[in-house]
Design a protein around this motif. Sequence first.
Motif, PDB file in Angstrom:
ATOM      1  N   VAL A   8      33.179  44.053  39.921  1.00  0.00           N
ATOM      2  CA  VAL A   8      32.029  44.558  40.684  1.00  0.00           C
ATOM      3  C   VAL A   8      31.905  43.806  42.005  1.00  0.00           C
ATOM      4  CG1 VAL A   8      29.504  44.703  40.708  1.00  0.00           C
ATOM      5  CG2 VAL A   8      30.776  45.386  38.667  1.00  0.00           C
ATOM      6  N   LEU A   9      31.978  42.489  41.936  1.00  0.00           N
ATOM      7  CA  LEU A   9      31.848  41.668  43.143  1.00  0.00           C
ATOM      8  C   LEU A   9      32.992  41.932  44.129  1.00  0.00           C
ATOM      9  CD1 LEU A   9      30.043  39.571  44.461  1.00  0.00           C
ATOM     10  CD2 LEU A   9      31.341  37.793  43.279  1.00  0.00           C
ATOM     11  N   ALA A  10      34.195  42.093  43.610  1.00  0.00           N
ATOM     12  CA  ALA A  10      35.346  42.381  44.478  1.00  0.00           C
ATOM     13  C   ALA A  10      35.171  43.729  45.170  1.00  0.00           C
ATOM     14  CB  ALA A  10      36.635  42.362  43.663  1.00  0.00           C
ATOM     15  N   ASP A  11      34.686  44.735  44.442  1.00  0.00           N
ATOM     16  CA  ASP A  11      34.433  46.050  45.048  1.00  0.00           C
ATOM     17  C   ASP A  11      33.373  45.952  46.145  1.00  0.00           C
ATOM     18  OD1 ASP A  11      36.322  47.363  43.517  1.00  0.00           O
ATOM     19  OD2 ASP A  11      34.873  48.054  42.010  1.00  0.00           O
ATOM     20  N   GLN A  12      32.326  45.197  45.873  1.00  0.00           N
ATOM     21  CA  GLN A  12      31.249  45.049  46.852  1.00  0.00           C
ATOM     22  C   GLN A  12      31.751  44.382  48.135  1.00  0.00           C
ATOM     23  OE1 GLN A  12      28.291  42.788  44.749  1.00  0.00           O
ATOM     24  NE2 GLN A  12      27.459  44.583  43.675  1.00  0.00           N
ATOM     25  N   GLN A  13      32.666  43.445  47.992  1.00  0.00           N
ATOM     26  CA  GLN A  13      33.166  42.712  49.160  1.00  0.00           C
ATOM     27  C   GLN A  13      34.423  43.331  49.761  1.00  0.00           C
ATOM     28  OE1 GLN A  13      33.478  38.493  48.504  1.00  0.00           O
ATOM     29  NE2 GLN A  13      31.467  38.370  47.544  1.00  0.00           N
ATOM     30  N   GLY A  14      34.920  44.391  49.150  1.00  0.00           N
ATOM     31  CA  GLY A  14      36.107  45.059  49.679  1.00  0.00           C
ATOM     32  C   GLY A  14      37.371  44.237  49.521  1.00  0.00           C
ATOM     33  N   LEU A  15      37.432  43.441  48.459  1.00  0.00           N
ATOM     34  CA  LEU A  15      38.590  42.598  48.192  1.00  0.00           C
ATOM     35  C   LEU A  15      39.238  43.004  46.878  1.00  0.00           C
ATOM     36  CD1 LEU A  15      36.953  39.104  48.895  1.00  0.00           C
ATOM     37  CD2 LEU A  15      38.476  40.351  50.417  1.00  0.00           C
ATOM     38  N   SER A  16      40.467  42.557  46.693  1.00  0.00           N
ATOM     39  CA  SER A  16      41.072  42.689  45.377  1.00  0.00           C
ATOM     40  C   SER A  16      40.501  41.575  44.504  1.00  0.00           C
ATOM     41  CB  SER A  16      42.595  42.574  45.450  1.00  0.00           C
ATOM     42  OG  SER A  16      42.963  41.247  45.774  1.00  0.00           O
ATOM     43  N   ARG A  17      40.618  41.723  43.206  1.00  0.00           N
ATOM     44  CA  ARG A  17      40.114  40.693  42.298  1.00  0.00           C
ATOM     45  C   ARG A  17      40.825  39.366  42.554  1.00  0.00           C
ATOM     46  NH1 ARG A  17      40.415  42.751  36.678  1.00  0.00           N
ATOM     47  NH2 ARG A  17      42.532  42.014  36.757  1.00  0.00           N
ATOM     48  N   SER A  18      42.125  39.437  42.808  1.00  0.00           N
ATOM     49  CA  SER A  18      42.896  38.234  43.089  1.00  0.00           C
ATOM     50  C   SER A  18      42.388  37.527  44.337  1.00  0.00           C
ATOM     51  CB  SER A  18      44.371  38.597  43.243  1.00  0.00           C
ATOM     52  OG  SER A  18      45.132  37.476  43.575  1.00  0.00           O
ATOM     53  N   GLU A  19      42.134  38.289  45.401  1.00  0.00           N
ATOM     54  CA  GLU A  19      41.616  37.709  46.643  1.00  0.00           C
ATOM     55  C   GLU A  19      40.243  37.085  46.422  1.00  0.00           C
ATOM     56  OE1 GLU A  19      43.640  40.694  49.955  1.00  0.00           O
ATOM     57  OE2 GLU A  19      41.816  41.311  48.915  1.00  0.00           O
ATOM     58  N   LEU A  20      39.403  37.746  45.626  1.00  0.00           N
ATOM     59  CA  LEU A  20      38.076  37.217  45.337  1.00  0.00           C
ATOM     60  C   LEU A  20      38.168  35.895  44.578  1.00  0.00           C
ATOM     61  CD1 LEU A  20      34.972  37.482  45.286  1.00  0.00           C
ATOM     62  CD2 LEU A  20      35.237  38.705  43.121  1.00  0.00           C
ATOM     63  N   ILE A  21      39.010  35.843  43.561  1.00  0.00           N
ATOM     64  CA  ILE A  21      39.168  34.621  42.770  1.00  0.00           C
ATOM     65  C   ILE A  21      39.680  33.486  43.664  1.00  0.00           C
ATOM     66  CG2 ILE A  21      40.468  33.543  40.894  1.00  0.00           C
ATOM     67  CD1 ILE A  21      40.324  36.290  39.453  1.00  0.00           C
ATOM     68  N   GLU A  22      40.630  33.805  44.541  1.00  0.00           N
ATOM     69  CA  GLU A  22      41.146  32.784  45.459  1.00  0.00           C
ATOM     70  C   GLU A  22      40.043  32.275  46.382  1.00  0.00           C
ATOM     71  OE1 GLU A  22      44.787  32.020  48.631  1.00  0.00           O
ATOM     72  OE2 GLU A  22      44.309  34.061  48.015  1.00  0.00           O
TER      73      GLU A  22
END
Length: 97
Positions: free
Chosen positions: A67-81
């Motif tokens: 959900v957070l990755a979608d909101q920020q327009g990132l992939s899950r991997s990019e968000l975790i990084e």
Amino acid sequence: MAKEQNDRTTLDLFADEKRPGRPRTSPLSRAAQLKINKRNQLKRDKARGLRRIEIKVEQTVVDALNVLADQQGLSRSELIETILIEKLGCAPETHSA
């Protein structure tokens, strides 16, 4: 001897017959193509200075990350990084490709 339409044992009789579907563009099997592609992807990642890590987390954590990755327009991997960089207080090294 008559040619049967479902007889595929005598391929020379069907050499000029068009088969449905996309023509093969590679002589390799799909499994072999996937293996080569994965090897090439790992080489590209290594050249960019990327390393693979694997973690196991609860499904609720994965859902929240999605959900957070979608909101920020990132992939899950990019968000975790991004989260790890913020938490650890380290800046990622920049590599020119």
